[in-house]
Every structure is written in structure tokens, then in C-alpha cells.
Design a protein around this motif. Structure first.
Motif, PDB file in Angstrom:
ATOM      1  N   CYS A   1       0.839  -1.198   0.000  1.00 10.10           N
ATOM      2  CA  CYS A   1       0.000   0.000   0.000  1.00 10.10           C
ATOM      3  C   CYS A   1       0.879   1.256   0.000  1.00 10.10           C
ATOM      4  O   CYS A   1       2.002   1.253   0.518  1.00 10.10           O
ATOM      5  CB  CYS A   1      -0.916   0.008   1.224  1.00 10.10           C
ATOM      6  SG  CYS A   1      -2.133  -1.331   1.264  1.00 10.10           S
ATOM      7  N   SER A   2       0.357   2.300  -0.542  1.00 11.18           N
ATOM      8  CA  SER A   2       1.110   3.552  -0.569  1.00 11.18           C
ATOM      9  C   SER A   2       1.134   4.200   0.804  1.00 11.18           C
ATOM     10  O   SER A   2       0.378   3.828   1.704  1.00 11.18           O
ATOM     11  CB  SER A   2       0.472   4.524  -1.564  1.00 11.18           C
ATOM     12  OG  SER A   2      -0.769   4.994  -1.045  1.00 11.18           O
ATOM     13  N   ALA A   3       2.000   5.158   0.964  1.00  9.77           N
ATOM     14  CA  ALA A   3       2.129   5.871   2.237  1.00  9.77           C
ATOM     15  C   ALA A   3       0.848   6.597   2.601  1.00  9.77           C
ATOM     16  O   ALA A   3       0.596   6.894   3.778  1.00  9.77           O
ATOM     17  CB  ALA A   3       3.287   6.859   2.150  1.00  9.77           C
ATOM     18  N   ASN A   4       0.006   6.875   1.628  1.00 10.90           N
ATOM     19  CA  ASN A   4      -1.241   7.591   1.887  1.00 10.90           C
ATOM     20  C   ASN A   4      -2.335   6.705   2.468  1.00 10.90           C
ATOM     21  O   ASN A   4      -3.365   7.204   2.899  1.00 10.90           O
ATOM     22  CB  ASN A   4      -1.758   8.222   0.588  1.00 10.90           C
ATOM     23  CG  ASN A   4      -0.888   9.381   0.149  1.00 10.90           C
ATOM     24  OD1 ASN A   4      -0.195   9.983   0.960  1.00 10.90           O
ATOM     25  ND2 ASN A   4      -0.908   9.687  -1.140  1.00 10.90           N
ATOM     26  N   TYR A   5      -2.115   5.374   2.439  1.00  7.12           N
ATOM     27  CA  TYR A   5      -3.128   4.457   2.968  1.00  7.12           C
ATOM     28  C   TYR A   5      -2.851   4.287   4.456  1.00  7.12           C
ATOM     29  O   TYR A   5      -1.956   3.554   4.864  1.00  7.12           O
ATOM     30  CB  TYR A   5      -3.088   3.123   2.230  1.00  7.12           C
ATOM     31  CG  TYR A   5      -4.335   2.294   2.444  1.00  7.12           C
ATOM     32  CD1 TYR A   5      -5.508   2.571   1.734  1.00  7.12           C
ATOM     33  CD2 TYR A   5      -4.355   1.250   3.366  1.00  7.12           C
ATOM     34  CE1 TYR A   5      -6.665   1.825   1.933  1.00  7.12           C
ATOM     35  CE2 TYR A   5      -5.505   0.493   3.565  1.00  7.12           C
ATOM     36  CZ  TYR A   5      -6.657   0.792   2.848  1.00  7.12           C
ATOM     37  OH  TYR A   5      -7.803   0.065   3.055  1.00  7.12           O
TER      38      TYR A   5
ATOM     39  N   ILE B   1       0.438  -5.131   3.676  1.00  6.44           N
ATOM     40  CA  ILE B   1       1.721  -5.466   4.296  1.00  6.44           C
ATOM     41  C   ILE B   1       2.852  -4.987   3.400  1.00  6.44           C
ATOM     42  O   ILE B   1       2.653  -4.721   2.217  1.00  6.44           O
ATOM     43  CB  ILE B   1       1.873  -6.987   4.542  1.00  6.44           C
ATOM     44  CG1 ILE B   1       1.969  -7.754   3.214  1.00  6.44           C
ATOM     45  CG2 ILE B   1       0.736  -7.512   5.389  1.00  6.44           C
ATOM     46  CD1 ILE B   1       2.357  -9.211   3.394  1.00  6.44           C
ATOM     47  N   GLU B   2       4.041  -4.868   3.991  1.00  8.09           N
ATOM     48  CA  GLU B   2       5.208  -4.467   3.216  1.00  8.09           C
ATOM     49  C   GLU B   2       5.736  -5.672   2.440  1.00  8.09           C
ATOM     50  O   GLU B   2       6.178  -6.654   3.014  1.00  8.09           O
ATOM     51  CB  GLU B   2       6.300  -3.927   4.146  1.00  8.09           C
ATOM     52  CG  GLU B   2       7.576  -3.535   3.430  1.00  8.09           C
ATOM     53  CD  GLU B   2       7.356  -2.524   2.316  1.00  8.09           C
ATOM     54  OE1 GLU B   2       7.617  -2.881   1.142  1.00  8.09           O
ATOM     55  OE2 GLU B   2       6.903  -1.389   2.627  1.00  8.09           O
ATOM     56  N   GLN B   3       5.686  -5.605   1.118  1.00 13.16           N
ATOM     57  CA  GLN B   3       6.122  -6.714   0.279  1.00 13.16           C
ATOM     58  C   GLN B   3       7.552  -6.561  -0.209  1.00 13.16           C
ATOM     59  O   GLN B   3       8.141  -7.520  -0.734  1.00 13.16           O
ATOM     60  CB  GLN B   3       5.166  -6.881  -0.911  1.00 13.16           C
ATOM     61  CG  GLN B   3       3.750  -7.266  -0.491  1.00 13.16           C
ATOM     62  CD  GLN B   3       2.811  -7.513  -1.668  1.00 13.16           C
ATOM     63  OE1 GLN B   3       1.620  -7.243  -1.585  1.00 13.16           O
ATOM     64  NE2 GLN B   3       3.328  -8.021  -2.787  1.00 13.16           N
ATOM     65  N   ASN B   4       8.120  -5.380  -0.054  1.00 12.14           N
ATOM     66  CA  ASN B   4       9.506  -5.132  -0.464  1.00 12.14           C
ATOM     67  C   ASN B   4       9.791  -5.611  -1.882  1.00 12.14           C
ATOM     68  O   ASN B   4      10.836  -6.209  -2.168  1.00 12.14           O
ATOM     69  CB  ASN B   4      10.475  -5.809   0.516  1.00 12.14           C
ATOM     70  CG  ASN B   4      10.439  -5.187   1.901  1.00 12.14           C
ATOM     71  OD1 ASN B   4      10.466  -3.962   2.037  1.00 12.14           O
ATOM     72  ND2 ASN B   4      10.353  -6.012   2.932  1.00 12.14           N
ATOM     73  N   GLY B   5       8.864  -5.355  -2.765  1.00 18.60           N
ATOM     74  CA  GLY B   5       9.042  -5.698  -4.172  1.00 18.60           C
ATOM     75  C   GLY B   5       8.708  -7.134  -4.524  1.00 18.60           C
ATOM     76  O   GLY B   5       8.708  -7.509  -5.702  1.00 18.60           O
ATOM     77  N   ALA B   6       8.429  -7.985  -3.525  1.00 20.27           N
ATOM     78  CA  ALA B   6       8.094  -9.385  -3.794  1.00 20.27           C
ATOM     79  C   ALA B   6       6.640  -9.501  -4.235  1.00 20.27           C
ATOM     80  O   ALA B   6       5.808  -8.644  -3.932  1.00 20.27           O
ATOM     81  CB  ALA B   6       8.345 -10.246  -2.566  1.00 20.27           C
ATOM     82  N   SER B   7       6.339 -10.572  -4.927  1.00 23.53           N
ATOM     83  CA  SER B   7       4.993 -10.802  -5.450  1.00 23.53           C
ATOM     84  C   SER B   7       4.416 -12.096  -4.902  1.00 23.53           C
ATOM     85  O   SER B   7       5.044 -13.154  -4.997  1.00 23.53           O
ATOM     86  CB  SER B   7       5.040 -10.866  -6.982  1.00 23.53           C
ATOM     87  OG  SER B   7       3.873 -11.475  -7.503  1.00 23.53           O
ATOM     88  N   PHE B   8       3.214 -12.009  -4.340  1.00 23.71           N
ATOM     89  CA  PHE B   8       2.527 -13.210  -3.881  1.00 23.71           C
ATOM     90  C   PHE B   8       2.274 -14.167  -5.048  1.00 23.71           C
ATOM     91  O   PHE B   8       2.397 -15.387  -4.908  1.00 23.71           O
ATOM     92  CB  PHE B   8       1.191 -12.845  -3.229  1.00 23.71           C
ATOM     93  CG  PHE B   8       1.301 -12.421  -1.798  1.00 23.71           C
ATOM     94  CD1 PHE B   8       1.326 -13.357  -0.779  1.00 23.71           C
ATOM     95  CD2 PHE B   8       1.365 -11.065  -1.466  1.00 23.71           C
ATOM     96  CE1 PHE B   8       1.414 -12.971   0.555  1.00 23.71           C
ATOM     97  CE2 PHE B   8       1.452 -10.666  -0.140  1.00 23.71           C
ATOM     98  CZ  PHE B   8       1.488 -11.620   0.878  1.00 23.71           C
ATOM     99  N   ALA B   9       1.920 -13.611  -6.195  1.00 26.81           N
ATOM    100  CA  ALA B   9       1.641 -14.446  -7.366  1.00 26.81           C
ATOM    101  C   ALA B   9       2.870 -15.257  -7.765  1.00 26.81           C
ATOM    102  O   ALA B   9       2.773 -16.450  -8.081  1.00 26.81           O
ATOM    103  CB  ALA B   9       1.191 -13.573  -8.534  1.00 26.81           C
ATOM    104  N   THR B  10       4.029 -14.616  -7.721  1.00 24.02           N
ATOM    105  CA  THR B  10       5.266 -15.310  -8.089  1.00 24.02           C
ATOM    106  C   THR B  10       5.589 -16.427  -7.109  1.00 24.02           C
ATOM    107  O   THR B  10       6.001 -17.526  -7.496  1.00 24.02           O
ATOM    108  CB  THR B  10       6.439 -14.314  -8.135  1.00 24.02           C
ATOM    109  OG1 THR B  10       6.147 -13.303  -9.112  1.00 24.02           O
ATOM    110  CG2 THR B  10       7.735 -15.009  -8.506  1.00 24.02           C
ATOM    111  N   ILE B  11       5.384 -16.163  -5.812  1.00 24.08           N
ATOM    112  CA  ILE B  11       5.684 -17.177  -4.782  1.00 24.08           C
ATOM    113  C   ILE B  11       4.703 -18.341  -4.871  1.00 24.08           C
ATOM    114  O   ILE B  11       5.097 -19.512  -4.887  1.00 24.08           O
ATOM    115  CB  ILE B  11       5.631 -16.542  -3.384  1.00 24.08           C
ATOM    116  CG1 ILE B  11       6.749 -15.505  -3.236  1.00 24.08           C
ATOM    117  CG2 ILE B  11       5.750 -17.607  -2.299  1.00 24.08           C
ATOM    118  CD1 ILE B  11       6.646 -14.665  -1.983  1.00 24.08           C
ATOM    119  N   LEU B  12       3.418 -18.038  -4.950  1.00 24.99           N
ATOM    120  CA  LEU B  12       2.414 -19.100  -5.003  1.00 24.99           C
ATOM    121  C   LEU B  12       2.477 -19.882  -6.312  1.00 24.99           C
ATOM    122  O   LEU B  12       2.224 -21.084  -6.347  1.00 24.99           O
ATOM    123  CB  LEU B  12       1.016 -18.509  -4.826  1.00 24.99           C
ATOM    124  CG  LEU B  12       0.686 -17.993  -3.418  1.00 24.99           C
ATOM    125  CD1 LEU B  12      -0.596 -17.158  -3.447  1.00 24.99           C
ATOM    126  CD2 LEU B  12       0.531 -19.155  -2.433  1.00 24.99           C
ATOM    127  N   GLY B  13       2.827 -19.206  -7.384  1.00 21.19           N
ATOM    128  CA  GLY B  13       2.853 -19.847  -8.698  1.00 21.19           C
ATOM    129  C   GLY B  13       4.164 -20.522  -9.041  1.00 21.19           C
ATOM    130  O   GLY B  13       4.299 -21.115 -10.121  1.00 21.19           O
TER     131      GLY B  13
END
Length: 537
Positions: free
Chosen positions: A333-337, A350-362
Motif C-alpha cells: 500500500c502507498s504511504a497515503n493508505y 503489508i510491506e512486500q519489499n518488491g516481492a509478489s505473492f503471485a510469483t511465490i504461489l505460482g
């Protein structure tokens, strides 16, 4: 679990013999009580599963704002997509719409949806269309005319030229049994029609789940589909929004518990539908869809680590499918959220630090959705029942007439079970749908290296030998052979051997391993344990 689902986010804007001989007798009686040699239920089979090529496709909320460019995936994990949700029109219930907001043609104009679907296919992707969700009426809920209902489903499949559908059935759509029957009949007709036209249709049933498995409404939905003749590609469970869960567990651990319980339920459902499947095959007819990041239940957060753990479990078990809610939310989420515990349609919370849930799950899931429609589910050979042998069983073998108190462990058909409460006559492997229907918990299989169960014993002379003419009172200890027992109350003529089968009604109880160890220790330290006397009349 809370009745929320992927759709909830959008719609918010949406269980005289010596003791050893007695044990053997228990084994024989127990086996004869259920027919001796018989075929085992499908969940006990261990035949290798048919080849499966698992796939990943995330849900994309078509009508959410801001719009997600699902047609331009950042990586191959986004190649295939589940578009959600087709629901009944508000004023015309037999007319399919996107979230009640757009007809198919209106979505083409306002959302450029036709062109975007075409682009997905142009790039080699596959599109799955999802019907239902938590808030609006799934077509079968409000369209009560069978022919029009089949026509409505057909219109969507033909319009978008798709061969895989997802039926997200929850909330009021799930509790409506009549709608469930209409849905099952319509999908069976639809699938048969397309089979006749050599256009196989893969049908996924997506259902809410609790840590203990599918709800009664969920198992009913599956049973309705199977009874109607629908060949399900699989059952996809929404591993999210549990509400009532063990907070000491990670979300992945709770999800794995939910999947394991659902697997057991599906084994039973397929058996009841005269379509017995092996343990391994049922895993290949399952899918899991977590809600990434912050869930609707504030205390539940599905992390990147949870994603990796769930993916590893799915790969090990060969689940046919992994999805997620949603591709729209797969970013920090952006800092405005400001309030990250408030679920967003467009970021994970949550802070994903550039990681992708889609990439991990897939990761490593190279299969494609439409392949599920090319396979036909057929009954599988059932293995013979495992014959339990006291020489290799780590616990006593279950017997029909035995009574078992809470936490007692037994062996039955090659597996170890533990009693949840007092029980007698309840088959440990009774094919129930809900865990609350059985007093037994399956712990796991008897392992090749397990030591055989040995009745705890003490040397002759440690206590007086039991005598039927002697009166015993509370606390008196005796030996029957070499097995120590303690009287629970006044007794005369009641042999302790009956305690093996009926511990509650017997005036005797066998000493525990800890008590026997204490007696052995005191004997080594200075003679037999004192203080135990017997009275005679």
C-alpha cells in the motif's frame, strides 16, 4: 469462519484369559465385527495419483477501482487469470452480469473487457470465469427457470470462449439448498452439452472453509454436484477469514489444517457417490485460495512466508490448483493508505519489499486451467483392508465391544487413532463428513519401525496375585499374571482382565507406565512399594 470471500472486499463499495491372549482376542473379535477381510475405504488407499500438472491463476476483480491491467501481467505468474464475478442481474435474474453493474456487452464498452480478454489469449494466457461471490446472487440463486439458467451459463462461456469455470458459492448462495440443486442440474446439463460438442468443460467449485474443513453447507454443495453427475475438476477452498482459529499457528499452518480436513471430507463424498478415489487422487482434485496480506478478519494476516509454506505443501501433495485473492491487491500500500488493518481492494496491507505473492504461489506450477476439462473422473481400485497385527502395532487394536476413555490411543486398519472422549462401538475410520461426528482423531499410520505394544508389567511378587475370593477396596493393588492393577472401589470376584475392554465399568484400572516406573524405582531403592494391603473376609 466468517462468510466473507474474495468478493467481500469489492462489495463493501461488497471420535479366564491371560492379558496378552485377551488383547489377541480383542483383535479377532474386532475384525470379525466389521466383516474381517473387506475392502478399505478410499482414504486408506495409497495408489499413486494420476499424472497432474498443477496450475496457478490469481483472481482479478473486474469491476474494482482502480482497474487492474490483468491483460498485461508483470511476469508469467499472471499469465492465466480468474475473472470475477459473474452474477445474476438485479432486475433480470437470468441475465448474467459483472457484479450487477455491467451486462456482458456493457462491460465490453465501459471496461473494454472483450479486448482485454482477447489480449490475455493473444499472449498465451487462459481465462477462467468465476460465477458468484459473497454478496450478490449467483445465477442459480435467483434464476429459477432451468432452461434459462443453462442458457445464461452458456452465454458467458460462448461470449468469452472459455473452457474452465469457477463457481464461487458462499454466504446466501451456499445456504440455499434449492439453488444448489438448480446449480448442480444446470452445470451437469451444460457439461454434457459441451461434451457432445467436443468442447470439454472444467468445473471448479470454490467454497469457504474452516480449520476443521468444509461446513455442512459446503459438503452438501459438493454432494449435490456429484449426485447430479457433474465431473468436478476440483474443489477449491478459500483458505482465509477463519475467525475462529488457533492464534499460535501461522496462517499457512491453519490453511494446511483446513486442506487436510477437506481432503478427508472429499474422500467420503466421492465414496458416497459410488466414485471411490484414492488418497493421492483426491489431493489432485483440490485447490487453495488464500487472501493475501491483511484478511477481512483483522487478526489474520497472510504473509509472504505463509505463501511459501502453502505453496510447498501444495506442491508436495500435488494440489491441482493455487489461486489468490487477488491480483488487484498484490502490492504494498502507498504511504497515503493510513490504516493497514482496513482491507484494501488495491493493495495487500503489508510491506512486500518488491516481492509478489503471485510469483511465490505460482512457483513451479506450469499446468494450465483448461487441462482439467480433458480428464474424466473414474472410480479407482480399492485396496484390501490392512489387517492389524498385535506383533507390529504400537497400541492395542480397536475392538467393537471395547470402551475407550478420552486420549486412549488404538490401532485400526493400519492407522493410529486417539479418542476425543469416551466411546464404545464407534468405528475409528467411519467415513464421516464433519470431525464432530466421530469420537476419534486420526493421528497417522502405523510405521514400519514402530515397536509392538507391550502390556506394562511388574515381577511376580511385587503385589499379591489377584484372588476372586478376596475383598478389595479403593487403592488396593494386585497382579494378574505380571500386569499390575489398582482397585477403584470395593470389589470381590471381579477379574481385572475386564478392564482391558471396559475400563469405565470395571472396578479395576491398569497402572500407568509412570506408576509402574515409580514402583520399579522404589523396588531398586529398597524393597517393594509398601502401604498396599488387601482385606479378607
Amino acid at each position: 469462519m466468517a462468510p466473507t470471500s474474495p468478493s467481500a472486499n469489492r462489495d463493501a463499495s461488497r471420535r479366564h484369559l491371560s492379558i496378552p491372549r485377551l488383547i489377541i482376542a480383542v483383535v479377532v473379535v474386532g475384525a470379525l465385527g466389521v466383516g474381517g477381510f473387506m475392502t478399505v475405504s478410499s482414504w486408506g488407499a495409497a495408489r499413486a495419483a494420476a499424472s497432474v500438472d498443477p496450475w496457478f491463476a490469481g483472481y482479478a476483480d473486474v469491476t474494482a477501482t482502480p482497474s487492474l491491467a490483468f491483460e498485461s501481467p508483470a511476469n508469467t505468474a499472471g499469465r492465466d487469470v480468474v475473472l470475477s464475478f459473474i452474477v445474476a442481474g438485479t432486475d433480470t435474474p437470468c441475465t448474467p452480469s459483472w457484479g450487477t453493474f455491467y451486462s456482458l456487452q456493457e462491460a465490453a464498452e465501459a471496461l473494454d473487457l472483450d479486448r482485454r480478454v482477447a489480449r490475455v489469449k493473444q499472449l498465451g494466457g487462459e481465462v477462467v470465469v468465476s460465477f458468484g461471490g459473497a454478496i450478490n446472487d449467483e445465477l442459480s440463486t435467483s434464476c429459477t427457470e432451468p432452461k434459462k439458467l443453462v442458457s445464461a451459463y452458456t452465454d458467458v462461456l460462448d461470449y468469452y470462449d472459455v473452457s474452465t469455470i469457477d463457481l464461487d458459492v458462499e454466504a446466501a448462495n451456499l445456504t440455499d439448498a434449492a439453488a444448489g440443486e438448480r446449480r448442480a442440474a444446470a452445470i451437469a446439463t451444460l457439461q454434457a452439452n459441451r461434451r457432445d460438442d467436443e468442447k470439454p468443460l472444467a468445473v471448479w467449485l470454490t467454497l469457504p472453509v474452516a480449520p476443521s474443513g468444509l461446513t455442512e453447507d459446503g459438503t452438501t454443495a459438493v454432494a449435490q454436484m456429484l449426485e447430479a453427475g457433474v465431473d468436478l475438476a476440483g474443489v477449491n477452498v478459500m483458505t482465509m477469514d477463519y475467525g475462529d482459529r488457533d492464534d499460535s499457528e501461522t496462517m499457512a499452518e491453519t490453511s494446511i489444517s483446513a486442506l487436510t480436513a477437506t481432503h478427508q471430507q472429499l474422500l467420503t463424498l466421492y465414496q458416497r457417490a459410488d466414485m471411490p478415489l484414492t488418497d493421492a487422487t483426491v489431493w489432485t482434485k483440490m485447490g487453495a485460495t488464500p487472501m493475501i496480506g491483511q484478511n477481512d478478519v483483522r487478526a489474520e494476516v497472510f504473509t509472504l512466508e505463509d505463501a511459501a509454506d502453502l505453496q510447498a505443501f501444495a506442491t508436495q501433495k500435488k494440489l491441482a490448483r493455487l489461486s489468490m485473492w487477488s491480483l488487484n491487491r498484490d502490492r504494498t500500500c502507498s504511504a497515503n493508505y493510513a490504516d493497514l488493518t482496513r482491507v484494501s481492494d488495491s493493495c495487500s496491507g503489508i510491506e512486500q519489499n518488491g516481492a509478489s505473492f503471485a510469483t511465490i504461489l505460482g512457483d513451479g506450477l506450469t499446468g494450465r486451467p483448461q487441462a482439467g476439462g480433458l480428464k474424466t473422473t473414474t472410480p479407482e481400485p480399492i485396496a484390501e483392508v490392512a489387517v492389524d497385527d498385535p506383533a507390529t502395532s504400537p497400541y492395542p487394536i480397536w475392538a467393537t465391544e471395547g470402551t475407550y476413555v478420552k486420549d486412549t490411543k488404538i490401532v485400526w486398519h493400519g492407522n493410529v487413532y486417539q479418542a476425543k472422549y469416551w466411546t464404545q462401538g464407534d468405528l475409528p475410520d467411519d467415513p464421516v463428513l464433519q470431525s464432530t461426528e466421530t469420537p476419534w482423531t486420526l493421528i497417522g499410520p502405523v510405521l514400519p519401525g514402530d515397536a509392538p505394544y507391550v502390556q506394562p508389567s511388574l515381577p511376580v511378587g511385587t503385589y499379591p496375585a489377584w484372588d476372586g475370593a478376596t475383598v478389595y477396596r479403593d487403592g488396593d493393588r494386585v497382579l494378574l499374571g505380571t500386569v499390575p492393577f489398582e482397585a477403584k472401589y470395593y470389589s470381590q470376584g471381579d477379574s481385572p482382565e475386564a478392564a482391558a475392554l471396559s475400563p469405565d465399568s470395571s472396578p479395576w484400572r491398569a497402572l500407568t507406565a509412570a506408576e509402574i516406573a515409580a514402583v520399579e524405582s522404589s523396588t531398586v531403592d529398597g524393597g517393594a512399594e509398601g502401604g498396599t494391603a488387601v482385606a479378607t473376609e
